[in-house]
Design a protein around this motif. Structure first.
Motif, short mmCIF file in Angstrom:
data_model
loop_
_atom_site.label_atom_id
_atom_site.label_comp_id
_atom_site.label_asym_id
_atom_site.label_seq_id
_atom_site.Cartn_x
_atom_site.Cartn_y
_atom_site.Cartn_z
N GLY A 26 0.78 -1.23 0.00
CA GLY A 26 0.00 0.00 0.00
C GLY A 26 0.81 1.28 0.00
N VAL A 27 2.16 1.16 -0.09
CA VAL A 27 3.02 2.34 -0.10
C VAL A 27 3.72 2.43 -1.45
CG1 VAL A 27 5.04 3.46 0.93
CG2 VAL A 27 3.36 2.30 2.40
N ARG A 28 3.59 3.58 -2.09
CA ARG A 28 4.28 3.84 -3.36
C ARG A 28 5.56 4.62 -3.07
NH1 ARG A 28 0.19 6.38 -7.06
NH2 ARG A 28 -0.38 4.20 -7.34
N SER A 29 6.68 4.15 -3.63
CA SER A 29 7.98 4.78 -3.39
C SER A 29 8.55 5.34 -4.68
CB SER A 29 8.96 3.76 -2.79
OG SER A 29 8.51 3.33 -1.52
N LEU A 30 9.24 6.46 -4.56
CA LEU A 30 9.89 7.12 -5.68
C LEU A 30 11.37 6.76 -5.71
CD1 LEU A 30 9.92 9.43 -7.92
CD2 LEU A 30 10.60 10.96 -6.05
N HIS A 31 11.89 6.50 -6.89
CA HIS A 31 13.31 6.22 -7.10
C HIS A 31 13.81 7.08 -8.27
CE1 HIS A 31 12.58 2.42 -4.82
NE2 HIS A 31 11.44 2.49 -5.47
N LEU A 32 15.10 7.30 -8.31
CA LEU A 32 15.71 7.99 -9.45
C LEU A 32 16.52 6.98 -10.26
CD1 LEU A 32 16.77 11.41 -7.90
CD2 LEU A 32 14.72 10.84 -9.22
N GLY A 33 15.86 5.95 -10.74
CA GLY A 33 16.49 4.94 -11.58
C GLY A 33 17.39 3.99 -10.82
N THR A 34 17.38 4.05 -9.47
CA THR A 34 18.15 3.13 -8.64
C THR A 34 17.22 2.57 -7.57
OG1 THR A 34 18.84 4.70 -6.90
CG2 THR A 34 20.16 4.65 -8.94
N ALA A 40 8.13 8.56 -0.34
CA ALA A 40 7.10 7.53 -0.32
C ALA A 40 5.74 8.14 0.00
CB ALA A 40 7.44 6.45 0.71
N MET A 41 4.68 7.44 -0.40
CA MET A 41 3.31 7.88 -0.16
C MET A 41 2.44 6.67 0.11
SD MET A 41 0.73 9.80 -2.84
CE MET A 41 0.46 8.30 -3.84
N ARG A 42 1.66 6.70 1.19
CA ARG A 42 0.64 5.67 1.41
C ARG A 42 -0.52 5.98 0.48
NH1 ARG A 42 0.24 1.50 4.47
NH2 ARG A 42 2.15 2.12 5.57
N ILE A 43 -0.81 5.07 -0.43
CA ILE A 43 -1.75 5.34 -1.52
C ILE A 43 -3.12 5.72 -0.98
CG2 ILE A 43 -2.90 4.31 -3.52
CD1 ILE A 43 -0.26 2.60 -3.83
N ALA A 44 -3.54 5.12 0.13
CA ALA A 44 -4.85 5.42 0.71
C ALA A 44 -4.88 6.77 1.42
CB ALA A 44 -5.25 4.31 1.69
N LYS A 45 -3.70 7.34 1.73
CA LYS A 45 -3.63 8.62 2.44
C LYS A 45 -2.59 9.50 1.76
CE LYS A 45 -4.94 6.54 6.88
NZ LYS A 45 -4.52 6.28 8.28
N PRO A 46 -2.89 9.97 0.55
CA PRO A 46 -1.85 10.63 -0.26
C PRO A 46 -1.34 11.95 0.31
CG PRO A 46 -4.02 10.82 -1.29
CD PRO A 46 -4.17 9.85 -0.15
N ASP A 47 -2.10 12.60 1.20
CA ASP A 47 -1.64 13.88 1.73
C ASP A 47 -0.93 13.76 3.06
OD1 ASP A 47 -2.55 15.27 -0.47
OD2 ASP A 47 -4.52 15.65 0.39
N ASN A 48 -0.83 12.54 3.60
CA ASN A 48 -0.08 12.34 4.83
C ASN A 48 1.42 12.21 4.53
OD1 ASN A 48 -2.57 12.29 6.02
ND2 ASN A 48 -2.34 10.29 6.99
#
Length: 258
Positions: A26-34, A40-48
């Motif tokens: 349930g957590v989406r994480s950002l990477h820069l190609g590595t 990171a963002m909890r998909i159910a709570k995008p503004d937290n």
């Protein structure tokens, strides 16, 4: 910042590291190609704010309840930018990000709103922002989280950069910054450089994979811990941030200095 599984969707405009995402529980994480997690963002709570050290970047709230202009250097997954924009409606929020892939990914996958009269996400170099004379004495709160795809240490950490950070702050202004790196001397270098240009510099105990959050004051505050704990309770109640732990960290820092 931490390691994570292999990335999938990509935004890869040439000339900059590609922005990629992974999802886990349930957590989406950002990477820069590595594999390094840049946010990171909890998909159910995008503004937290999902990550503890990113929450800690908000500890300036203990000292300023009503900022008018908040600037973020390094967009990451836009967690701080979104939180300040959504939860502090009196404030203008400016975010400076060099990599257009990160901005596009945050808009597409991390619920970053479009620019409006209160939100200004700009594709530019953070050094150019802090050195621009037009930005001097215009910022109440500066949040700095600048890392490249390898996350070895802050991209900008020179005396010139930190002097620029101090210069854009108004009297009473505060900077929070994440000092992360794979070399312990990196911490000392950054702290010593900040101490050259800020009136007071405090760092909290390490959280989450060697991330250390520093709070730097243009003008040194008086620390009244009864007032800070009271304010922490208000922050917990209104914004659901673990502010009491920040005050505990400040007390621990003071004990260590004595």
């Amino acid at each position: 910042m931490s390691k994570s599984p292999s990335p999938s969707p990509r935004f890869d405009q040439p000339g900059h590291p590609p922005a990629t995402v992974t999802e886990f529980q349930g957590v989406r994480s950002l990477h820069l190609g590595t594999s390094w997690v840049q946010g990171a963002m909890r998909i159910a709570k995008p503004d937290n704010i999902e990550l503890e050290y990113i929450q800690m970047m908000m500890m300036w709230l203990l000292f300023n309840e009503n900022p008018q202009h908040i600037v973020q250097l390094g967009l990451g997954s836009a967690a701080l930018t979104k939180f300040c924009y959504r939860r502090l409606p009196q404030a203008r929020v400016t975010a400076i990000e060099l990599n257009p892939n990160v901005i596009a990914m945050c808009q597409a996958q991390f619920a970053l709103p479009s620019n409006d009269e209160r939100l200004d996400v700009r594709e530019m170099n953070a050094m150019d922002f802090v050195l621009d004379p037009a930005n001097r004495n215009t910022v109440d709160i500066l949040q700095v989280d600048l890392y490249d795809e390898e996350a070895r240490g802050p991209v900008l950490d020179s005396p010139e950069f930190y002097q620029g950070c101090a210069d854009v702050l108004r009297d009473g202004g505060i900077m929070t910054t994440n000092v992360f790196g794979d070399d312990f001397s990196n911490y000392d270098k950054n702290l010593q450089t900040m101490e050259m240009v800020f009136d007071a510099v405090v760092w909290l105990p390490e959280v989450h994979d060697a991330n250390i959050v520093v709070i730097a004051f243009k003008n040194a505050p008086s620390l009244d811990f009864s007032v800070l704990y009271e304010r922490a309770g208000e922050i917990k109640k209104t914004l659901n941030l673990p502010a009491k732990s920040w005050v505990n960290g400040l007390k621990e820092w003071m004990r260590d200095q004595q």
